[in-house]
Design an enzyme around this catalytic site. Structure first.
Site, PDB file in Angstrom:
ATOM      1  N   CYS A 192     -10.123  -4.905   0.661  1.00  0.00           N
ATOM      2  CA  CYS A 192     -11.401  -3.912   0.959  1.00  0.00           C
ATOM      3  C   CYS A 192     -12.356  -4.120  -0.473  1.00  0.00           C
ATOM      4  O   CYS A 192     -11.986  -5.094  -0.820  1.00  0.00           O
ATOM      5  CB  CYS A 192     -10.586  -2.148   0.776  1.00  0.00           C
ATOM      6  SG  CYS A 192     -10.406  -2.050  -0.727  1.00  0.00           S
ATOM      7  N   ASN A 230       1.328  -1.345   0.094  1.00  0.00           N
ATOM      8  CA  ASN A 230       0.090   0.027  -0.310  1.00  0.00           C
ATOM      9  C   ASN A 230       1.054   1.173  -0.146  1.00  0.00           C
ATOM     10  O   ASN A 230       2.128   1.604   0.700  1.00  0.00           O
ATOM     11  CB  ASN A 230      -1.104   0.234   0.868  1.00  0.00           C
ATOM     12  CG  ASN A 230      -0.003  -0.341   2.512  1.00  0.00           C
ATOM     13  OD1 ASN A 230       0.527  -1.005   2.804  1.00  0.00           O
ATOM     14  ND2 ASN A 230      -1.263   0.227   3.493  1.00  0.00           N
ATOM     15  N   GLU A 237      -3.157  -5.030  -3.156  1.00  0.00           N
ATOM     16  CA  GLU A 237      -4.005  -5.757  -4.332  1.00  0.00           C
ATOM     17  C   GLU A 237      -4.215  -5.389  -5.239  1.00  0.00           C
ATOM     18  O   GLU A 237      -3.545  -5.932  -6.611  1.00  0.00           O
ATOM     19  CB  GLU A 237      -4.953  -6.454  -3.134  1.00  0.00           C
ATOM     20  CG  GLU A 237      -4.805  -6.694  -1.800  1.00  0.00           C
ATOM     21  CD  GLU A 237      -5.120  -6.421  -0.562  1.00  0.00           C
ATOM     22  OE1 GLU A 237      -4.648  -5.345  -0.935  1.00  0.00           O
ATOM     23  OE2 GLU A 237      -5.871  -5.980  -0.065  1.00  0.00           O
TER      24      GLU A 237
HETATM   25  N1  THU Z   1      -5.601  -1.287   2.515  1.00  0.00           N
HETATM   26  C1  THU Z   1      -4.733  -1.741   1.475  1.00  0.00           C
HETATM   27  O1  THU Z   1      -3.644  -2.402   1.021  1.00  0.00           O
HETATM   28  N2  THU Z   1      -6.083  -3.042   0.857  1.00  0.00           N
HETATM   29  C2  THU Z   1      -6.712  -3.561   1.474  1.00  0.00           C
HETATM   30  O2  THU Z   1      -7.902  -4.174   1.437  1.00  0.00           O
HETATM   31  C3  THU Z   1      -7.585  -2.460   2.328  1.00  0.00           C
HETATM   32  C4  THU Z   1      -6.941  -1.662   3.302  1.00  0.00           C
HETATM   33  C5  THU Z   1      -4.342   0.263   3.043  1.00  0.00           C
HETATM   34  C6  THU Z   1      -4.933   0.754   2.987  1.00  0.00           C
HETATM   35  C7  THU Z   1      -4.329   1.827   3.832  1.00  0.00           C
HETATM   36  O3  THU Z   1      -2.616   2.460   3.554  1.00  0.00           O
HETATM   37  C8  THU Z   1      -4.251   0.974   5.319  1.00  0.00           C
HETATM   38  O4  THU Z   1      -4.127  -0.006   4.701  1.00  0.00           O
HETATM   39  C9  THU Z   1      -5.098   1.348   5.729  1.00  0.00           C
HETATM   40  O5  THU Z   1      -6.533   1.495   5.416  1.00  0.00           O
END
Ligand code: THU
Length: 135
Positions: free
Chosen positions: A89, A47, A60
């Site tokens: 998410c 992320n 992802e």
């Molecule tokens: N995040 C992801 O990388 N993948 C997900 O499916 C859920 C959330 C990240 C986004 C943000 O940087 C952090 O997790 C908190 O939401």
């Protein structure tokens, strides 16, 4: 095709490793993803947050986009690593569904322990897909 135990371990290690590169100074919630193609190639993503929060990219989707840019289209499995085994998410579920509902999804915590073994189909029931655009 489901992953062998050996392939699972390798993919988990790749997700844990790329998670260390996550740029998450705002949430401190680091996520790593390792996406395996049907031929066995692996693409990773972490992320990437931003001071303008809404432009943050999830791990992802970063992995999927990297794979697609490399010309890949067929995936068999994905490992998502977070500190506590958090699940993908909704936006990531939707993006994954474009490439197959049978993609196996392993959700692991920061120790690499498997918290959930599922599929895109189970993560996103009644997914909106290309067929829905047909007249
Ligand atoms: N995040 C992801 O990388 N993948 C997900 O499916 C859920 C959330 C990240 C986004 C943000 O940087 C952090 O997790 C908190 O939401």
């Amino acid at each position: 095709m489901s992953l062998t135990e050996e392939a699972k371990k390798t993919l988990i290690q790749e997700a844990l490793q790329v998670r260390e590169n996550a740029y998450a100074p705002y949430s401190t919630y680091q996520v790593g993803a390792a996406l395996r193609t049907k031929k066995g190639n692996v693409y990773t993503g972490a992320n990437v947050e931003n001071a303008a929060y809404s432009v943050t990219m999830c791990a992802e989707r970063a992995a999927v986009f990297s794979a697609i840019a490399a010309g890949e289209r067929e995936f068999d499995s994905l490992v998502v690593a977070t500190r506590n085994g958090g699940t993908p998410c909704g936006s990531c579920r939707q993006v994954l569904s474009e490439y197959g509902l049978d993609i196996q999804v392993l959700i692991v915590d920061e120790a690499g322990d498997i918290k959930q073994e599922t599929t895109v189909r189970d993560l996103l029931p009644s997914a909106f897909r290309s067929g829905d655009l047909a007249e």
